[in-house]
Write a protein that holds these residues in place. Structure first.
Motif, PDB file in Angstrom:
ATOM      1  N   UNK A  18       0.845  -1.137   0.368  1.00 26.80           N
ATOM      2  CA  UNK A  18      -0.018   0.055   0.120  1.00 26.80           C
ATOM      3  C   UNK A  18       0.927   1.039  -0.392  1.00 26.80           C
ATOM      4  N   UNK A  19       0.146   2.369  -0.740  1.00 24.05           N
ATOM      5  CA  UNK A  19       1.405   2.821  -1.158  1.00 24.05           C
ATOM      6  C   UNK A  19       1.247   4.343  -0.454  1.00 24.05           C
ATOM      7  N   UNK A  20       0.132   4.542   0.525  1.00 23.20           N
ATOM      8  CA  UNK A  20      -0.443   5.427   1.410  1.00 23.20           C
ATOM      9  C   UNK A  20      -1.437   5.566   2.569  1.00 23.20           C
ATOM     10  N   UNK A  21      -1.184   5.723   3.515  1.00 22.07           N
ATOM     11  CA  UNK A  21      -3.000   5.336   4.230  1.00 22.07           C
ATOM     12  C   UNK A  21      -3.508   6.877   4.543  1.00 22.07           C
ATOM     13  N   UNK A  22      -4.538   6.926   5.078  1.00 22.98           N
ATOM     14  CA  UNK A  22      -5.047   8.549   5.325  1.00 22.98           C
ATOM     15  C   UNK A  22      -5.622   8.672   6.236  1.00 22.98           C
ATOM     16  N   UNK A  23      -5.221   8.605   6.812  1.00 27.59           N
ATOM     17  CA  UNK A  23      -5.581   9.707   8.180  1.00 27.59           C
ATOM     18  C   UNK A  23      -6.931   9.490   9.329  1.00 27.59           C
ATOM     19  N   UNK A  65      -2.710  11.117  12.731  1.00 24.88           N
ATOM     20  CA  UNK A  65      -1.407  10.840  11.261  1.00 24.88           C
ATOM     21  C   UNK A  65       0.021  11.022  11.506  1.00 24.88           C
ATOM     22  N   UNK A  66      -0.049  12.184  12.383  1.00 26.21           N
ATOM     23  CA  UNK A  66       1.533  11.900  13.029  1.00 26.21           C
ATOM     24  C   UNK A  66       1.649  10.833  13.417  1.00 26.21           C
ATOM     25  N   UNK A  71       5.837   4.155  10.148  1.00 22.86           N
ATOM     26  CA  UNK A  71       5.535   3.399   8.889  1.00 22.86           C
ATOM     27  C   UNK A  71       6.853   4.595   8.035  1.00 22.86           C
ATOM     28  N   UNK A  72       7.627   4.335   6.955  1.00 24.23           N
ATOM     29  CA  UNK A  72       7.932   4.961   5.694  1.00 24.23           C
ATOM     30  C   UNK A  72       6.807   5.743   4.490  1.00 24.23           C
ATOM     31  N   UNK A  73       5.978   5.310   4.834  1.00 23.61           N
ATOM     32  CA  UNK A  73       4.906   5.301   3.316  1.00 23.61           C
ATOM     33  C   UNK A  73       4.134   6.471   3.773  1.00 23.61           C
ATOM     34  N   UNK A  74       3.824   7.570   3.307  1.00 27.98           N
ATOM     35  CA  UNK A  74       3.389   9.180   3.489  1.00 27.98           C
ATOM     36  C   UNK A  74       1.967   8.832   4.343  1.00 27.98           C
ATOM     37  N   UNK A  75       1.242   9.373   4.953  1.00 27.56           N
ATOM     38  CA  UNK A  75      -0.024   9.658   5.430  1.00 27.56           C
ATOM     39  C   UNK A  75      -0.692  10.702   5.155  1.00 27.56           C
ATOM     40  N   UNK A 105       0.678  15.093   3.129  1.00 29.93           N
ATOM     41  CA  UNK A 105      -0.656  15.391   2.314  1.00 29.93           C
ATOM     42  C   UNK A 105      -1.817  16.010   3.030  1.00 29.93           C
ATOM     43  N   UNK A 106      -2.559  16.988   2.362  1.00 32.53           N
ATOM     44  CA  UNK A 106      -3.359  17.730   3.185  1.00 32.53           C
ATOM     45  C   UNK A 106      -4.811  17.093   2.203  1.00 32.53           C
TER      46      UNK A 106
END
Ligand code: FMN
Length: 348
Positions: free
Chosen positions: A244-249, A272-273, A279-283, A306-307
């Motif tokens: 998975x590339x990103x988690x949207x919290x 998110x923080x 993890x190393x993937x973006x959140x 990301x916002x």
């Protein structure tokens, strides 16, 4: 130049800025056929003209019984995929990247004749009692996610977001309070993660673009009756391992329960923080981020990558232009696409 409005390469994806339109159901499919309507085209294309970097369309059901209401979008047939292809092509022509949020509402499928879930517990008295899924039925739903991902891939989406939040089917399986089955999909955290794992795996067989998962990182329930933040960090690590590339919290939605603290601007960013630490993937962070200064603060301080903007973009499709002015970026002057509207947003 602000971080918010600078181009970024993130999760296999190049975006012209860090503003994402949050998936938001419009409940506007009056024909109940799951097809995008002229309203949806106008709605999403207007936000693309407003220079949103990535537009994620609303919760899109993988099967008719998986709709939150019968007025939702769907991706269970090819006609729906063709319409989605038209929308994605037009969003691309306007310079936006495009994603679709795939969902199964489970026990929160309000209009389904018999909703389904991990157990027979209903959401509240106004909802029908769900039928507890058999293992064969779970496999069918995983196949339906895969088939929808195949259609989304053909339609040309840049991002697929799996809706693992807000109390829909995947979130229901992740919950220790709701998921009390006696089979491999229930029990330990890893067993409760099994459905999400299989859905990720099935989608990855069809889709090699940017795969995101939205999670609800608290149910606002007492400790012991919900997945803890450290357990969510483990789930996030498994998602990273599963490509998975990103988690949207996000938060909430599993029970009719509101936040147990006063809701304030950026109230969900702490979750998110916390994931970013694991993890190393973006959140991505979402929730009352209407103030561009706050959005920029979060990015500068690496609290999220990301916002994601929801209601702010419903109120103001030109929120990016508003942010441009608030952050003194003066980027609109250089932005050729929105040239026609530039005079309307100029400071003087
Ligand atoms: C009208 C509306 C519909 C929504 N539908 C969805 C949805 O389809 N999928 C989803 O993940 N969240 C949905 N949400 C939640 C938003 O995506 C977002 O997480 C929430 O509104 C908080 O962000 P905001 O404060 O920027 O609005 C919806 C919110 C609204 C207001």
């Amino acid at each position: 130049m602000s971080k918010l409005l600078s181009p970024v390469q993130i999760a296999k994806l190049s975006l012209k800025n860090r503003v994402v339109m949050s998936p938001m159901c419009q409940y506007a499919v009056q024909a109940e056929d799951g097809l995008l309507t002229p309203f949806h085209f106008a709605h999403y294309l207007t936000r693309a003209m407003g220079q949103v970097g990535l537009i994620i369309t609303e919760s899109t059901a993988v099967t008719p019984e998986g709709r939150i209401t019968n007025n939702d979008l769907g991706l269970w047939n090819d006609q729906q995929a063709d319409r989605l292809h038209d929308l994605i092509t037009q969003l691309h022509q306007l310079g936006a990247k495009a994603g679709v949020q795939l969902n199964h509402a489970g026990r929160k499928a309000a209009d389904a004749k018999t909703p389904v879930g991990p157990s027979d517990q209903r959401y509240d008295d106004s909802y029908k009692q769900p039928h507890p899924l058999t293992v064969d039925e779970i496999h069918t739903i995983v196949d339906e996610f895969q088939a929808a991902a195949k259609r989304a891939t053909k339609a040309g989406v840049d991002v697929i977001e799996i809706h693992g939040a807000h109390g829909y089917l995947i979130d229901q399986f992740l919950s220790p309070a709701l998921n009390q089955r006696h089979d491999p999909y229930s029990g330990s955290l890893q067993d409760r993660y099994r459905l999400l794992h299989e859905v990720v795996d099935a989608i990855r067989r069809e889709f090699h673009g940017s795969l995101w998962v939205r999670l609800s990182l608290t149910d606002y329930m007492p400790a012991g009756q919900q997945t803890s933040l450290s357990e969510w960090q483990r789930v996030a690590q498994w998602l990273q391992r599963d490509d998975v590339d990103l988690i949207d919290a996000s938060t909430g939605g599993l029970f009719p329960k509101k936040p147990d603290f006063p809701v304030h601007d950026g109230y969900q960013t702490r979750f998110a923080t916390a994931l970013k630490q694991a993890v190393d993937i973006p959140v991505a962070t979402v929730g009352l981020l209407d103030n561009p200064g706050l959005a920029e603060y979060i990015l500068q301080n690496r609290q999220a990558d990301l916002i994601v903007e929801g209601r702010a973009l419903l109120r103001n499709p030109n929120w990016v232009a508003t942010a441009d002015i608030a952050l003194h970026d003066h980027q609109l002057e250089r932005d050729t696409f929105n040239h026609s509207y530039y005079r309307g947003m100029a400071e003087h």
